[in-house]
Design a protein around this motif. Structure first.
Motif, PDB file in Angstrom:
ATOM      1  N   PRO A 193       0.505  -1.152  -0.356  1.00 54.79           N
ATOM      2  CA  PRO A 193       0.026  -0.008   0.225  1.00 54.79           C
ATOM      3  C   PRO A 193       0.768   1.657  -0.204  1.00 54.79           C
ATOM      4  O   PRO A 193       2.162   0.813   0.622  1.00 54.79           O
ATOM      5  N   PRO A 194       0.433   2.539  -0.739  1.00 54.03           N
ATOM      6  CA  PRO A 194       1.208   3.694  -0.549  1.00 54.03           C
ATOM      7  C   PRO A 194       1.095   4.441   0.849  1.00 54.03           C
ATOM      8  O   PRO A 194       0.270   4.119   1.679  1.00 54.03           O
ATOM      9  N   ASP A 195       1.788   5.307   1.023  1.00 55.66           N
ATOM     10  CA  ASP A 195       1.378   6.189   2.297  1.00 55.66           C
ATOM     11  C   ASP A 195       0.467   7.037   1.737  1.00 55.66           C
ATOM     12  O   ASP A 195       1.250   8.083   1.000  1.00 55.66           O
ATOM     13  N   VAL A 196      -0.190   8.240   1.995  1.00 55.96           N
ATOM     14  CA  VAL A 196      -1.693   8.890   1.323  1.00 55.96           C
ATOM     15  C   VAL A 196      -2.001  10.034   2.572  1.00 55.96           C
ATOM     16  O   VAL A 196      -2.330   8.811   3.531  1.00 55.96           O
ATOM     17  N   THR A 197      -1.409  11.426   2.132  1.00 49.75           N
ATOM     18  CA  THR A 197      -1.561  12.669   2.956  1.00 49.75           C
ATOM     19  C   THR A 197      -3.329  12.885   2.544  1.00 49.75           C
ATOM     20  O   THR A 197      -2.809  13.445   1.304  1.00 49.75           O
ATOM     21  N   LEU A 198      -3.238  14.396   3.286  1.00 53.53           N
ATOM     22  CA  LEU A 198      -4.945  15.251   3.118  1.00 53.53           C
ATOM     23  C   LEU A 198      -4.112  16.534   3.321  1.00 53.53           C
ATOM     24  O   LEU A 198      -3.594  16.637   4.647  1.00 53.53           O
ATOM     25  N   HIS A 199      -3.796  17.537   2.505  1.00 48.37           N
ATOM     26  CA  HIS A 199      -3.985  19.008   2.462  1.00 48.37           C
ATOM     27  C   HIS A 199      -5.509  19.758   2.104  1.00 48.37           C
ATOM     28  O   HIS A 199      -6.038  19.216   0.850  1.00 48.37           O
TER      29      HIS A 199
ATOM     30  N   ASN B 108       0.948  -6.883 -14.577  1.00 46.34           N
ATOM     31  CA  ASN B 108       1.057  -7.735 -12.791  1.00 46.34           C
ATOM     32  C   ASN B 108      -0.101  -8.235 -12.486  1.00 46.34           C
ATOM     33  O   ASN B 108      -1.350  -7.080 -12.926  1.00 46.34           O
ATOM     34  N   PRO B 109      -0.392  -9.100 -12.868  1.00 44.12           N
ATOM     35  CA  PRO B 109      -1.772 -10.080 -12.826  1.00 44.12           C
ATOM     36  C   PRO B 109      -2.719  -9.733 -10.866  1.00 44.12           C
ATOM     37  O   PRO B 109      -3.838  -9.638 -11.121  1.00 44.12           O
ATOM     38  N   ARG B 110      -1.711  -9.149  -9.770  1.00 45.69           N
ATOM     39  CA  ARG B 110      -2.858  -8.599  -8.609  1.00 45.69           C
ATOM     40  C   ARG B 110      -2.613  -7.647  -8.761  1.00 45.69           C
ATOM     41  O   ARG B 110      -1.761  -6.641  -8.807  1.00 45.69           O
ATOM     42  N   PRO B 111      -3.499  -7.191  -7.904  1.00 43.08           N
ATOM     43  CA  PRO B 111      -4.026  -5.909  -7.324  1.00 43.08           C
ATOM     44  C   PRO B 111      -3.409  -5.891  -6.205  1.00 43.08           C
ATOM     45  O   PRO B 111      -2.923  -6.243  -5.174  1.00 43.08           O
ATOM     46  N   GLY B 112      -2.285  -4.174  -6.506  1.00 39.86           N
ATOM     47  CA  GLY B 112      -1.917  -3.485  -5.164  1.00 39.86           C
ATOM     48  C   GLY B 112      -3.013  -3.006  -4.386  1.00 39.86           C
ATOM     49  O   GLY B 112      -3.727  -3.602  -4.000  1.00 39.86           O
ATOM     50  N   GLU B 113      -2.196  -3.710  -2.997  1.00 37.33           N
ATOM     51  CA  GLU B 113      -2.726  -3.703  -1.788  1.00 37.33           C
ATOM     52  C   GLU B 113      -3.439  -1.698  -1.390  1.00 37.33           C
ATOM     53  O   GLU B 113      -2.371  -0.879  -1.839  1.00 37.33           O
ATOM     54  N   TYR B 114      -4.476  -1.654  -1.000  1.00 35.35           N
ATOM     55  CA  TYR B 114      -5.390  -0.441  -0.455  1.00 35.35           C
ATOM     56  C   TYR B 114      -4.556   0.351   0.802  1.00 35.35           C
ATOM     57  O   TYR B 114      -4.559  -0.470   1.560  1.00 35.35           O
ATOM     58  N   SER B 115      -4.493   1.538   0.173  1.00 34.80           N
ATOM     59  CA  SER B 115      -3.899   2.304   2.041  1.00 34.80           C
ATOM     60  C   SER B 115      -4.828   2.047   2.864  1.00 34.80           C
ATOM     61  O   SER B 115      -6.324   2.348   2.740  1.00 34.80           O
ATOM     62  N   ASP B 116      -4.348   2.553   3.577  1.00 34.74           N
ATOM     63  CA  ASP B 116      -4.917   2.772   4.275  1.00 34.74           C
ATOM     64  C   ASP B 116      -5.933   4.581   4.732  1.00 34.74           C
ATOM     65  O   ASP B 116      -5.614   4.716   3.852  1.00 34.74           O
ATOM     66  N   VAL B 117      -7.594   4.028   4.907  1.00 39.75           N
ATOM     67  CA  VAL B 117      -8.417   5.256   5.143  1.00 39.75           C
ATOM     68  C   VAL B 117      -7.910   6.312   5.571  1.00 39.75           C
ATOM     69  O   VAL B 117      -7.692   6.604   6.735  1.00 39.75           O
ATOM     70  N   VAL B 118      -8.087   7.681   4.974  1.00 39.33           N
ATOM     71  CA  VAL B 118      -7.533   8.916   5.228  1.00 39.33           C
ATOM     72  C   VAL B 118      -8.978  10.182   5.229  1.00 39.33           C
ATOM     73  O   VAL B 118      -9.224  10.061   4.094  1.00 39.33           O
ATOM     74  N   CYS B 119      -9.625  10.920   6.613  1.00 40.15           N
ATOM     75  CA  CYS B 119     -10.047  11.811   5.988  1.00 40.15           C
ATOM     76  C   CYS B 119      -9.628  12.505   6.391  1.00 40.15           C
ATOM     77  O   CYS B 119      -9.014  13.141   7.513  1.00 40.15           O
TER      78      CYS B 119
ATOM     79  N   MET C 208     -17.524  21.918   4.880  1.00 38.87           N
ATOM     80  CA  MET C 208     -17.441  21.825   5.847  1.00 38.87           C
ATOM     81  C   MET C 208     -18.114  20.686   6.472  1.00 38.87           C
ATOM     82  O   MET C 208     -18.830  20.437   7.071  1.00 38.87           O
ATOM     83  N   SER C 209     -17.423  19.723   5.217  1.00 43.28           N
ATOM     84  CA  SER C 209     -18.053  18.554   5.500  1.00 43.28           C
ATOM     85  C   SER C 209     -16.941  17.020   5.046  1.00 43.28           C
ATOM     86  O   SER C 209     -15.461  17.977   4.908  1.00 43.28           O
ATOM     87  N   GLU C 210     -16.406  15.859   5.697  1.00 41.76           N
ATOM     88  CA  GLU C 210     -15.735  15.416   5.942  1.00 41.76           C
ATOM     89  C   GLU C 210     -15.645  14.160   4.844  1.00 41.76           C
ATOM     90  O   GLU C 210     -16.669  13.421   4.932  1.00 41.76           O
ATOM     91  N   TYR C 211     -14.113  13.940   4.347  1.00 37.75           N
ATOM     92  CA  TYR C 211     -14.312  12.944   2.925  1.00 37.75           C
ATOM     93  C   TYR C 211     -13.363  12.202   3.531  1.00 37.75           C
ATOM     94  O   TYR C 211     -12.163  12.311   4.144  1.00 37.75           O
ATOM     95  N   CYS C 212     -13.351  11.011   2.981  1.00 38.34           N
ATOM     96  CA  CYS C 212     -11.710   9.781   3.450  1.00 38.34           C
ATOM     97  C   CYS C 212     -11.528   9.732   1.562  1.00 38.34           C
ATOM     98  O   CYS C 212     -12.277   9.738   1.067  1.00 38.34           O
ATOM     99  N   VAL C 213     -10.231   8.904   1.814  1.00 43.37           N
ATOM    100  CA  VAL C 213      -9.429   8.707   0.470  1.00 43.37           C
ATOM    101  C   VAL C 213      -8.775   7.643   0.833  1.00 43.37           C
ATOM    102  O   VAL C 213      -8.200   6.924   1.335  1.00 43.37           O
ATOM    103  N   GLN C 214      -8.785   6.408  -0.095  1.00 45.83           N
ATOM    104  CA  GLN C 214      -7.599   4.932  -0.287  1.00 45.83           C
ATOM    105  C   GLN C 214      -7.396   5.453  -1.413  1.00 45.83           C
ATOM    106  O   GLN C 214      -7.831   5.731  -2.532  1.00 45.83           O
ATOM    107  N   VAL C 215      -6.272   4.806  -2.113  1.00 48.98           N
ATOM    108  CA  VAL C 215      -5.386   4.536  -3.214  1.00 48.98           C
ATOM    109  C   VAL C 215      -4.604   3.485  -2.958  1.00 48.98           C
ATOM    110  O   VAL C 215      -4.397   2.808  -2.245  1.00 48.98           O
TER     111      VAL C 215
END
Length: 329
Positions: A133-139, A214-225, A200-207
């Motif tokens: 999984p990648p590392d995800v941050t939100l600004h 590669n036939p195998r899908p990559g792992e999802y990142s942690d959910v970041v809100c 003024m709303s909360e949104y969540c993101v996964q990458v």
């Protein structure tokens, strides 16, 4: 076959060899269920070994590999990766096996100098690889969210060196109340702005990282809100702020150039000593700094010897010369 049935088969196989004479020195059973695990180009070969298959004797394992196209050589040039180890796995990462290559792996057991048969497995990294999984941050910027993606850490390379055409699948949704999930597919940029969001709303993101080969899908990142802000600032406000800052910087530079002499004198003033301080600081040796001294007046002094005898001195006095002052009176 799942891991539990494979383990039971290996256990039954080891017990069968034990009761049929395999543990008394007649035969050493080979390792069972040889598998590979590939994550971010980190390669690990593992296997099962039935408890009691070697009796009370210590068992060690040797692992080797060779590129598959070299199997036609007589004999093939097998490379030893782990030699006489007691572990049930061998890390192949440090050998930097070619990601698009094809290899043959093998492992055997050794008990008291006696070797088992080789247990072999074909290994194709690009077919078996998992991408972590990648590392995800939100600004937050007003009602927009900037998604910043950092690729997973590889031990001996970078993700883009191996997966040259990898892309990102970005999934986001409004958490309360939960809306329909929205996706942005096949993005190559590691910074993406999600705009037109509710204020003024909360949104969540996964990458997730995707690689076509590669036939195998990559792992999802942690959910970041993150929670969006109020309305976006008008564009002219940012322009005015930038102009004011630039004007202040230019004015400061011009002032420094024009008034540098005064500023430097103010910060580093010259020290002027009073005259008597300067005189007291002159060195004692006048030859260094010659000083003209005023001429001095000297009186001549004559020294006259005293010829009186000791008797004259006892009689009287200071002198036997007549007192001319009385005769003149």
């Amino acid at each position: 076959m799942s891991a539990a049935p494979r383990h039971r088969v290996a256990l039954l196989y080891g017990l069968l060899l034990f009761f049929c004479g395999g543990a008394d020195g007649s035969e050493v059973p080979p390792p069972q269920n040889v598998t590979t695990k590939t994550l971010n180009t980190n390669y690990t070969l593992s296997w099962d070994w039935a408890p009691g298959a070697a009796g009370t004797h210590a068992v060690t394992f040797t692992t080797q590999y060779v590129p598959k196209h070299e199997l036609n050589r007589k004999p093939p040039n097998w490379i030893t990766a782990c030699n006489q180890t007691s572990h049930r796995s061998c890390d192949l990462t440090r050998f930097k096996l070619l990601f698009l290559g094809n290899f043959m792996l093998r492992v055997r057991a050794t008990v008291d100098g006696r070797h088992s048969e080789w247990a072999q497995k074909e290994f194709c990294p690009y077919e078996e690889a998992f991408i972590g999984p990648p590392d995800v941050t939100l600004h937050v910027t007003g009602t927009s969210l900037e998604v910043i993606i950092k690729d997973p850490v590889f031990k001996y390379s970078e993700l883009r060196e191996v997966y040259t055409s990898a892309t990102y699948n970005i999934t986001y949704w409004k958490s309360s109340p939960k809306e329909e999930v929205k996706k942005i597919l096949q993005m190559r940029q590691d910074q993406v702005v999600l705009s037109n969001l509710d204020p003024m709303s909360e949104y969540c993101v996964q990458v997730q990282i995707i690689y076509d080969m590669n036939p195998r899908p990559g792992e999802y990142s942690d959910v970041v809100c993150e929670r969006t802000g109020d309305v976006d600032a008008a564009p002219w406000v940012a322009a005015v702020v930038a102009f004011v800052v630039m004007a202040a910087v230019v004015a400061l530079v011009v002032a420094l150039v024009v008034y540098w002499t005064r500023i430097s004198k103010f910060l580093c003033p010259e020290v002027v000593l009073p005259p008597h301080f300067k005189e007291s600081l002159l060195p004692a040796n006048p030859s260094i700094y010659p000083v003209s001294l005023p001429s001095e007046h000297c009186d001549q002094v004559s020294i006259i010897a005293d010829h009186r005898t000791e008797e004259e001195e006892e009689e009287g006095g200071c002198s036997t010369q007549p007192d001319t002052s009385q005769e003149g009176g």
